[in-house]
Design a protein around this motif. Sequence first.
Motif: not given
Length: 285
Positions: A126-130, A132, A134, A152, A172-173, A175, A177
């Motif tokens: 989740l940090d820095g959008g590392m 992503k 689904q 990323d 992981a995050g 789209d 949230g």
Amino acid sequence: MQISNIDRANILVQALPYIQKYAGKTIVVKYGGNAMINKELKDAVMRDIVLMQLVGINVVLVHGGGPEISEMLRRIGKEPKFIAGMRYTDEETVEIVQQVLAGKVNKALVQLLESHGGRAIGLCGLDGGMLKAQKLQAEQDLGYVGEIAAVDTQIISDATANGYVPVIATVAGGDQGEVYNVNADIAAAQIAAALGAEKLILMTDVRGLLREKEDENTLISVVNVSEVPALQRQKIISGGMIPKIDCCVEAVRRGVSRAHILDGRIPHSILIELFSDEGIGTMLC
């Protein structure tokens, strides 16, 4: 048995070409299994990583934490549930996954590396959008289990450039949230590919890929990715080894020079693989 000073010097001299080869390169280590539970083995892995860092290797440590997650679930009166070997992760479970992986396990590893003289920073997907992710589309619904859609690497590269070992928990995050639980082997392979790593190392509780499952003397030391389909047809690659080999193949096809499946039950298996002629485990190239 005592090792003489001459023997010690010879060991260092033999390691020198490998130290020179990997200095400045990135090596991604997926850490899990028995090496994560046994205190002596855990200590050996942390020392290996600190040594790698000190000789100029950019080490990225990706970790799981399945036993700790299951233990915490039982503490709150929730029995862990698995479907086809994968953890069913409902809304309550994904909160526990996040707390245990990105909190307790991650920070304990950072502290252990620091206690051995390393420099480490704890991160999660989740940090820095590392990372992503689904929702993983499977035959049966697994809840908040994700597959990685994008990596990323900026925050990872920033950490290694500033002399830190990034210690990464694999949540992981999404789209919208959402938070997803992601398989650590897969995450490590994707991270290694995105970084253009020199090596991916998966630590497991088996010797490597065996031609005969019950006979550790039948270890296959080197596998070319082109040989994998035939080994799968022959059932030499089967069961829990399938996803691990698939991760290695994916990483190599996407530019990682070598991928290794190492026996984490052997102390200092990473150093044996990196800094000796013999190596250990199974290498995919």
